[in-house]
Every structure is written in C-alpha cells, then in structure tokens.
Scaffold this active site. Structure first.
Site, PDB file in Angstrom:
ATOM      1  N   LYS A 156      14.922  -6.113 -17.389  1.00 40.61           N
ATOM      2  CA  LYS A 156      15.952  -6.048 -18.193  1.00 40.61           C
ATOM      3  C   LYS A 156      16.983  -5.171 -18.060  1.00 40.61           C
ATOM      4  O   LYS A 156      18.165  -5.730 -18.639  1.00 40.61           O
ATOM      5  CB  LYS A 156      15.583  -6.317 -19.624  1.00 40.61           C
ATOM      6  N   LYS A 200      14.693   7.847 -12.730  1.00 39.22           N
ATOM      7  CA  LYS A 200      15.856   7.661 -13.785  1.00 39.22           C
ATOM      8  C   LYS A 200      16.901   8.631 -13.790  1.00 39.22           C
ATOM      9  O   LYS A 200      17.848   8.515 -14.282  1.00 39.22           O
ATOM     10  CB  LYS A 200      15.100   7.714 -15.177  1.00 39.22           C
ATOM     11  N   LYS A 214      10.245  -5.762  -9.284  1.00 44.88           N
ATOM     12  CA  LYS A 214       9.604  -6.090 -10.582  1.00 44.88           C
ATOM     13  C   LYS A 214      11.015  -6.791 -11.446  1.00 44.88           C
ATOM     14  O   LYS A 214      12.132  -6.251 -11.353  1.00 44.88           O
ATOM     15  CB  LYS A 214       9.084  -4.994 -11.327  1.00 44.88           C
TER      16      LYS A 214
END
Ligand code: TRP
Length: 340
Positions: A208, A123, A205
């Site tokens: 969203k 991140k 994976k």
C-alpha cells in the site's frame, strides 16, 4: 456397572496474536495473505488482533488520517467477519503495557542485532530525513506485542520472519536470565493464501505504500478494480501459464484468481489455455469485485455505528490489558523493581 465419568482436562487453547498497521487502507494482498485467514482461526485458538498504531509513527503520520485509518481498520476487521467476542480486537496504543514492555526489552536487545534488520536498512534508506530511534527499535516494540500475551503462534508474512526471530532471541535471553517469563512464540504460516504481488512490478510484494496503480485496496470500488486489473503488467508471449519466474505478471493474476475462487492455479491455467490475457483479466476483475463488494457493504454499516465500534475497542483494550499486565508485572518483579 459403575459408570466412570472421565472429565476432559481443561486444555488451554493455543494463543494467537497478530498485528496490522493502520498506515493506509489494507490491500487485496493483506486480505488474501493475512486478514481472511484470521477468520479461519477464531474457533480453534484464542486470538488477539491488534491494530498496531504505535508502530506507524516510526514514519511521519498525519494525525487526522492516522485516526481515520485506525477506525477504518477496526471496521474492516469486523467487516471481513471477525467476531469481536471470539477475538480480542484492540488498539495497541490503548494498552499502555506495550510502551512499557518495549522500554524493558530495549535494555535486553543489542544495537548490533537491530542494525542487521533488513527492514531497518530498507526503511532508513527510504526515509533518510527521519531515521529515528523508534524506527531502529521497532522490532523490540513488536517483540513486546507478542511476548506480553504469551502468544504461542504469530501469523505473519515472510517479510516479518526476521522480526519474529529477534523476538525469540529476546525471549530466550530474558528467560535465561530470570527463569520462565515468556512463552516461546512460533510463526504461523497459513497453508492457504498466496503471496499477492504488485500489479505493476509483479516481482515485488503488493504494497500500500507503492503508487496507486500497483495495488488494489480493499475499499476500491468496481471501477478502480477494473482499471487497475486492466492495466496490470503481463508479458508479450500471450500464453496463460503459471510460471512465476518467467511470467510474474500472468502468474500473479492466476494466483489472485486461485485465492479468490479456491481453484488450483494449474487447473485455472489449463482451463484458460488458448485464451487471451483479456479474458484472464476479466475473470480476475469479477472475482475481486465479487469478493470486495460484500465486505465494503458491511464496512459502510460498521462505519455508520461509531458507538458500536467504540464498545468493541473498549472491551478489546480491557481484555487485552488484563493479560498484558500479568506478564508485565511478572517481568518487572523479576528485574527487581519495587511493586506498587
Ligand atoms: N510489524 C508488523 C507489520 O508491519 C505489524 C505488527 C506489529 C505485528 N506488532 C505485531 C505482527 C505483532 C505480528 C505480531 O506487518
């Protein structure tokens, strides 16, 4: 003969806590891998499900959108059938003990531990302009979420196992210093529920935060579902076979179909042998639309009843903070703060 009444000892049911971030609408992957399994636990466990709004601000959020998505997520949890009397449904930010606990636990967590977190590395690379301290200590906030409720089991995806490990390390450290403050939580990995992969990059994976055509949102209408499944990446050998390594796209479609129909992937592959990908895709499309339609109808009803939603989250926050306060004050006392 005298009758002996053996009273069953009141066993406290195991407690479950999980959280889901209101960043964007949940995907079909969140539904299959997590949310729908929660429903299966409500009769056997004491369950708390938290909308982890505090977690979302580790990356910038648009205020109106965050508020909207948070309410929508609550409506969705109800729409998938979670009973708000059996499950404690609440917003993390409504239970102030989360922020308090997170400060306390920050002081029992080492910089080195946090720097090793793979999600932090990912991140901070992705949001290089905003590597804030919250992003860094995010696993500590999450540890507090779990430990506040003395949760025995924590349903999480594999991407959260590292955070759960840290939570256990922190719990062991605090317990070692102060005696038994925290229940040692364990991961709960459900037996059913395949891992749903991206429709465009089926080795990753379904997420969203990826471009729109990579995922199916729980709120996607039939047209969007049809289009996204039609465009899903497959391969060129034309054979329907479950082989995630060599045929990730086709295998992903098979496992979605399997998760939604309850049939085994191998049985599905066998029954579709010799057929084209078009047929597989149309079966997947039907299954997805058939699953989502009733959820969306129910969602719309809940969204139309703000007063009811309010009553659910208010009572959830009350029930949650009663439990959380007990743990927080116990720890504060052990640390040496003067009681109020
Ligand atoms: N970090 C989790 C995620 O991003 C969400 C979460 C927050 C959570 N607190 C939690 C999950 C506590 C389980 C338990 O998916």
């Amino acid at each position: 003969m005298e009758q002996t009444l053996t009273q069953a000892a009141p066993v406290r049911r195991q407690r479950i806590l999980s959280g889901i971030q209101p960043s964007g609408t949940p995907t079909l992957g969140n539904y299959i891998g997590a949310m729908r399994n929660w429903k299966l636990l409500e009769d056997e466990y004491d369950c708390l499900y938290m909308i982890a709004d505090l977690h979302t601000i580790t990356v910038r959020q648009e205020p109106a959108k965050l508020r909207q998505q948070s309410i929508q997520l609550l409506a969705l949890l109800l729409a998938i059938g979670l009973d708000p009397d059996k499950n404690v449904l609440f917003f993390q930010s409504h239970v102030t003990q989360h922020a308090q606990m997170s400060w306390l636990l920050n002081c029992f967590t080492y910089m080195g531990e946090m720097s090793r977190m793979t999600q932090f590395k990912d991140k901070s690379a992705k949001h290089a302009d905003n590597v804030n301290c919250g992003l860094f200590t995010y696993p500590v906030l999450m540890a507090g979420d779990i430990l506040l409720y003395q949760a025995n089991l924590v349903p999480v995806g594999v991407d959260q196992t590292q955070h759960l490990e840290i939570c256990r390390d922190i719990a062991a450290r605090v317990n070692g210093l102060y005696g038994n403050v925290f229940t040692m939580p364990e991961g709960y990995y459900s037996k059913v529920g395949a891992r749903v992969m991206s429709l465009q990059e089926p080795t990753r994976k379904m997420s969203k935060s990826d471009p729109d055509d990579c995922f199916i949102s729980i709120l996607d209408g039939p047209d969007a579902v049809r289009r996204k499944v039609r465009r899903a990446v497959t391969d060129s050998d034309g054979e329907i076979r479950f082989d995630p390594e060599n045929k990730p796209g086709v295998s992903n479609l098979l496992s979605i179909l399997s998760a939604l129909t309850g049939e085994k992937v191998d049985a599905l592959a066998e029954s579709m042998a010799g057929k084209g990908y078009g047929e597989l895709k149309s079966a997947v499309t039907d299954a997805v639309i058939g699953t989502l339609e009733p959820i969306q109808a129910s969602f719309t009803q809940y969204m139309g009843d703000k007063a009811y939603l309010e009553s659910v989250y208010r009572s959830g926050a009350e029930r949650a903070s009663r439990i959380a306060e007990r743990t927080l004050s116990k720890l504060m006392k052990k640390i040496g703060f003067v009681g109020r």
